[in-house]
Write an enzyme that holds these catalytic residues in place. Structure first.
Site, short mmCIF file in Angstrom:
data_model
loop_
_atom_site.label_atom_id
_atom_site.label_comp_id
_atom_site.label_asym_id
_atom_site.label_seq_id
_atom_site.Cartn_x
_atom_site.Cartn_y
_atom_site.Cartn_z
CB ILE A 109 -0.96 0.04 1.21
CG1 ILE A 109 -0.17 -0.07 2.53
CG2 ILE A 109 -2.00 -1.05 1.12
CD1 ILE A 109 -1.04 0.06 3.76
N GLY A 110 2.16 1.12 0.14
CA GLY A 110 3.02 2.30 0.13
C GLY A 110 4.48 1.90 0.14
N GLY A 112 8.45 3.89 0.69
CA GLY A 112 9.23 5.10 0.93
C GLY A 112 10.71 4.78 0.98
N GLY A 115 11.47 2.05 3.72
CA GLY A 115 10.88 0.72 3.64
C GLY A 115 9.55 0.71 2.93
CB SER A 116 7.74 -1.84 1.25
OG SER A 116 8.76 -1.61 0.30
CB VAL A 117 3.54 0.54 4.26
CG1 VAL A 117 2.41 0.32 5.27
CG2 VAL A 117 4.57 1.50 4.83
CE LYS A 131 8.78 2.69 7.35
NZ LYS A 131 8.97 4.06 7.82
CG ASP A 236 10.51 12.11 6.00
OD1 ASP A 236 10.71 13.07 5.23
OD2 ASP A 236 10.33 10.95 5.58
#
Length: 454
Positions: A109-110, A112, A115-117, A131, A236
């Site tokens: 779903i995301g 960055g 890392g990934s979510v 995450k 951030d």
């Protein structure tokens, strides 16, 4: 298995004793020896039967107690899990549990820089966002300490940490509550047709909800900066890290870059990268950061809420696609406000609805321009920002700012791609003229300040 073997042995002994009794009757007739053997035989058979009955009742009782203990243990585990959630204590998950919850990490779903979510469903039906932290080099002790610090933060506008997972042979995981309406960037920026996840939530967020989001985020950051036992810097702050719940209330997420500060510390020095367009000047110059760096990033988010566009973007220069230039939206907003044409800088999608309070627009812009002042001491605290947005403190006209970061954006792309990266010596000198303290004699490179990925 043991009960079955015991029953077979008992029945075998009874059959042998009966066979012995029959043989004694055949060969000994009704002699005294027969009656002696008969008495002993019958006594042994009776003893075996009594043993079988006692063992059967004992096993039945044992199974009842085991069932009762298991039931009570299950209830205790459920109660313990409930109390952990109430107390905000993070749960340690096994890697296999997270694999099953996320369908083997297929529900992305995301993604960055840290890392990934993935979306997941726990066994108790709780929807979570998992995450996966990539490139993490700290040890288990430091990771657990950071998890404890994040879990201790409880605020309605901060995402709740449910648990974590430490995998010795792979990445670490943080398990957060799932927030259904996605991130703020999906609701204020135009949706990209090339985006992979076309089913993600999104649209045009109404003005009253945008103003509410601005207050929610300000309250969350004010809590982190002023109301925690240890001061927490987010480092951030950007629309991608602001989530919207089912009522479109803002929830600040992603503490992957957070660092803890003691109450007596005013500045820390780090070499961590943030996100282009949200980095404060003192961070770019490696002069150290403080909570005022979060204030700067928040001010940039405020201006994006108003304009519905990125603060830093690339536009065509009119001389062909090969020639492009940077566009810095805060300078456009500042110029429009001086000309008395502030509404021209507002998101066009909002203007089409015709339900915008111009006074609130002006207030958000003024607060945003206060927050992005180049000198950190001129920026308000997040507690003061909350008071200004909620009307308890009057919002004065912000002072003019040179917005020196534009000098960085105006560097020719050809120079950016050359082997020699330009240094920000002129930029540093101009900042020194404004009496900004410097703690580093080494000039900060353009590559560090601008090219950090979004």
């Amino acid at each position: 298995m043991e009960d079955k073997i015991a029953h077979i042995i008992s029945l075998s002994l009874i059959l042998l004793l009966i066979l012995l009794l029959i043989l004694a009757r055949i060969f000994l007739k009704f002699s005294k020896a027969f009656f002696l053997i008969c008495g002993i035989d019958v006594s042994l058979i009776a003893a075996i039967l009594v043993y079988m009955v006692i063992r059967l009742r004992f096993n039945r009782r044992r199974k009842q107690l085991e069932s009762q203990i298991l039931s009570e243990g299950r209830e205790l585990r459920i109660e313990y899990s409930f109390l952990r959630k109430v107390a905000g204590v993070p749960t340690k998950f096994r890697y296999k549990e997270l694999e099953e919850a996320t369908d083997y990490f297929r529900a992305l779903i995301g993604k960055g820089s840290s890392g990934s979510v993935f979306k997941g469903i726990l066994k108790d039906g709780t929807a979570v966002a998992v995450k996966r932290i990539e490139g993490e080099s700290q040890g288990d002790k430091e990771f657990r300490a950071e998890v404890s610090a994040i879990a201790s933060v409880q605020h309605v506008n901060l995402v709740r940490l449910i648990g974590y997972c430490t995998n010795s042979s792979g990445p670490r995981f943080l398990v957060y509550e799932f927030v259904p309406n996605g991130s703020l960037d999906c609701w204020i920026f135009p949706k990209k047709p090339t985006h992979k996840n076309r089913n993600r939530p999104g649209g045009c967020l109404a003005w009253d909800l945008r103003y509410s989001v601005a207050i929610d985020v300000a309250k969350a950051l004010a809590y982190l900066h002023h109301d925690c036992r240890s001061r927490i810097l987010h480092l951030d702050v950007k629309p991608e890290n602001i989530l919207l719940d089912e009522n479109y209330r803002a929830i600040v997420s992603d503490f992957g870059l957070s660092k803890l500060m003691g109450k007596d510390e005013s500045r820390i020095m780090i070499s961590m990268r943030g996100t282009r367009g949200y980095l404060a000047p003192e961070w770019l110059l490696e002069n150290g950061i403080s909570e005022k760096s979060d204030v700067y990033s928040y001010g940039m988010v405020l201006l994006e809420l108003v304009g519905g566009q990125r603060n830093v973007s690339v536009v065509e220069n009119g001389e062909g696609r090969s020639k492009k230039k940077w566009q810095y939206f805060p300078r456009i907003v500042s110029a429009k406000m001086k000309e008395g044409k502030l509404m021209e800088a507002v998101d066009q999608q909002l203007l089409e609805t015709g339900t915008i309070d111009e006074r609130e627009v002006r207030k958000l812009v003024c607060v945003g321009l206060w927050c992005i002042q180049e000198q950190a001491k001129l920026r308000p605290t997040m507690a003061m920002v909350v008071d200004m947005l909620e009307g308890r403190v009057a919002v004065e006209e912000p002072p003019d700012t040179e917005m020196l970061v534009v000098d960085l954006l105006s560097i020719d792309e050809e120079m950016m791609n050359s082997d020699e990266k330009p240094k920000i010596v002129p930029f540093r000198e101009r900042m020194d003229d404004r009496n900004v303290p410097s703690s580093s004699s080494t000039p900060c490179s353009y590559a560090f300040s601008i090219l950090s990925a979004r």
